[in-house]
Motif scaffolding. Structure first.
Motif, PDB file in Angstrom:
ATOM      1  N   THR A  64       0.841  -1.196   0.000  1.00 35.08           N
ATOM      2  CA  THR A  64       0.000   0.000   0.000  1.00 35.08           C
ATOM      3  C   THR A  64       0.875   1.244   0.000  1.00 35.08           C
ATOM      4  O   THR A  64       2.078   1.189   0.316  1.00 35.08           O
ATOM      5  CB  THR A  64      -0.916   0.026   1.240  1.00 35.08           C
ATOM      6  OG1 THR A  64      -0.094   0.169   2.403  1.00 35.08           O
ATOM      7  CG2 THR A  64      -1.761  -1.237   1.347  1.00 35.08           C
ATOM      8  N   LEU A  65       0.268   2.361  -0.338  1.00 38.98           N
ATOM      9  CA  LEU A  65       0.989   3.640  -0.284  1.00 38.98           C
ATOM     10  C   LEU A  65       1.460   3.938   1.136  1.00 38.98           C
ATOM     11  O   LEU A  65       2.555   4.462   1.337  1.00 38.98           O
ATOM     12  CB  LEU A  65       0.104   4.773  -0.791  1.00 38.98           C
ATOM     13  CG  LEU A  65      -0.162   4.785  -2.295  1.00 38.98           C
ATOM     14  CD1 LEU A  65      -1.143   5.900  -2.650  1.00 38.98           C
ATOM     15  CD2 LEU A  65       1.136   4.956  -3.063  1.00 38.98           C
ATOM     16  N   GLU A  66       0.635   3.562   2.107  1.00 38.05           N
ATOM     17  CA  GLU A  66       1.011   3.772   3.509  1.00 38.05           C
ATOM     18  C   GLU A  66       2.265   2.969   3.847  1.00 38.05           C
ATOM     19  O   GLU A  66       3.161   3.455   4.555  1.00 38.05           O
ATOM     20  CB  GLU A  66      -0.141   3.400   4.451  1.00 38.05           C
ATOM     21  CG  GLU A  66      -1.334   4.338   4.396  1.00 38.05           C
ATOM     22  CD  GLU A  66      -2.251   4.075   3.196  1.00 38.05           C
ATOM     23  OE1 GLU A  66      -2.185   2.986   2.589  1.00 38.05           O
ATOM     24  OE2 GLU A  66      -3.024   4.994   2.854  1.00 38.05           O
ATOM     25  N   ASP A  67       2.333   1.715   3.348  1.00 40.53           N
ATOM     26  CA  ASP A  67       3.521   0.881   3.584  1.00 40.53           C
ATOM     27  C   ASP A  67       4.765   1.523   2.970  1.00 40.53           C
ATOM     28  O   ASP A  67       5.842   1.537   3.576  1.00 40.53           O
ATOM     29  CB  ASP A  67       3.328  -0.527   2.999  1.00 40.53           C
ATOM     30  CG  ASP A  67       2.271  -1.337   3.733  1.00 40.53           C
ATOM     31  OD1 ASP A  67       1.978  -1.026   4.903  1.00 40.53           O
ATOM     32  OD2 ASP A  67       1.752  -2.300   3.125  1.00 40.53           O
ATOM     33  N   MET A  68       4.614   2.068   1.749  1.00 45.21           N
ATOM     34  CA  MET A  68       5.756   2.713   1.083  1.00 45.21           C
ATOM     35  C   MET A  68       6.189   3.968   1.834  1.00 45.21           C
ATOM     36  O   MET A  68       7.389   4.194   2.042  1.00 45.21           O
ATOM     37  CB  MET A  68       5.392   3.057  -0.367  1.00 45.21           C
ATOM     38  CG  MET A  68       5.331   1.845  -1.272  1.00 45.21           C
ATOM     39  SD  MET A  68       5.183   2.306  -2.997  1.00 45.21           S
ATOM     40  CE  MET A  68       3.407   2.315  -3.145  1.00 45.21           C
ATOM     41  N   ASP A  69       5.204   4.779   2.248  1.00 39.20           N
ATOM     42  CA  ASP A  69       5.534   5.997   2.995  1.00 39.20           C
ATOM     43  C   ASP A  69       6.268   5.663   4.285  1.00 39.20           C
ATOM     44  O   ASP A  69       7.250   6.315   4.650  1.00 39.20           O
ATOM     45  CB  ASP A  69       4.266   6.804   3.304  1.00 39.20           C
ATOM     46  CG  ASP A  69       3.680   7.478   2.072  1.00 39.20           C
ATOM     47  OD1 ASP A  69       4.413   7.625   1.065  1.00 39.20           O
ATOM     48  OD2 ASP A  69       2.486   7.847   2.117  1.00 39.20           O
ATOM     49  N   LYS A  70       5.813   4.613   4.977  1.00 38.05           N
ATOM     50  CA  LYS A  70       6.450   4.206   6.236  1.00 38.05           C
ATOM     51  C   LYS A  70       7.876   3.723   5.974  1.00 38.05           C
ATOM     52  O   LYS A  70       8.804   4.078   6.699  1.00 38.05           O
ATOM     53  CB  LYS A  70       5.636   3.125   6.936  1.00 38.05           C
ATOM     54  CG  LYS A  70       6.226   2.711   8.281  1.00 38.05           C
ATOM     55  CD  LYS A  70       5.315   1.722   8.975  1.00 38.05           C
ATOM     56  CE  LYS A  70       5.824   1.297  10.321  1.00 38.05           C
ATOM     57  NZ  LYS A  70       7.223   1.145  10.520  1.00 38.05           N
ATOM     58  N   ILE A  72       9.836   4.557   3.509  1.00 39.30           N
ATOM     59  CA  ILE A  72      10.658   5.737   3.154  1.00 39.30           C
ATOM     60  C   ILE A  72      11.008   6.518   4.418  1.00 39.30           C
ATOM     61  O   ILE A  72      12.168   6.910   4.625  1.00 39.30           O
ATOM     62  CB  ILE A  72       9.915   6.625   2.132  1.00 39.30           C
ATOM     63  CG1 ILE A  72       9.812   5.905   0.805  1.00 39.30           C
ATOM     64  CG2 ILE A  72      10.617   7.977   1.970  1.00 39.30           C
ATOM     65  CD1 ILE A  72       8.865   6.538  -0.190  1.00 39.30           C
ATOM     66  N   ALA A  73      10.016   6.734   5.282  1.00 40.33           N
ATOM     67  CA  ALA A  73      10.267   7.471   6.522  1.00 40.33           C
ATOM     68  C   ALA A  73      11.254   6.724   7.409  1.00 40.33           C
ATOM     69  O   ALA A  73      12.168   7.325   7.992  1.00 40.33           O
ATOM     70  CB  ALA A  73       8.943   7.705   7.259  1.00 40.33           C
TER      71      ALA A  73
END
Length: 79
Positions: A64-70, A72-73
């Motif tokens: 998910t986009l949330e998984d990718m954002d996490k 990256i962070a």
């Protein structure tokens, strides 16, 4: 009435009319069932649920986009 000949190996070829009636094709299974009165039924053998095990592969879970954002962070925080 269609007739089939038994080979020396105990095999028969189902006449085309019978194959069409049963809806079977090469590789399908056919069951012979004996009734109490001695008659033999010839039926197309349907697959059981266990025969179908593994036919449908589970879908792979996408990211998910949330998984990718996490990720990256987390990667940026670890620098």
């Amino acid at each position: 009435m269609p007739i089939a000949t038994l080979t020396s190996k105990g095999q028969i070829t189902l006449p085309r009319r019978i194959r069409e009636r049963l809806g079977v094709k090469p590789g399908d299974r056919v069951a012979f069932r004996e009734k109490p009165d001695g008659t033999i039924l010839v039926e197309a053998e349907t697959a059981s649920l266990m025969d179908l095990f593994g036919v449908i592969k589970p879908r792979k879970r996408g990211v998910t986009l949330e998984d990718m954002d996490k990720a990256i962070a987390d990667g940026a925080a670890g620098r």
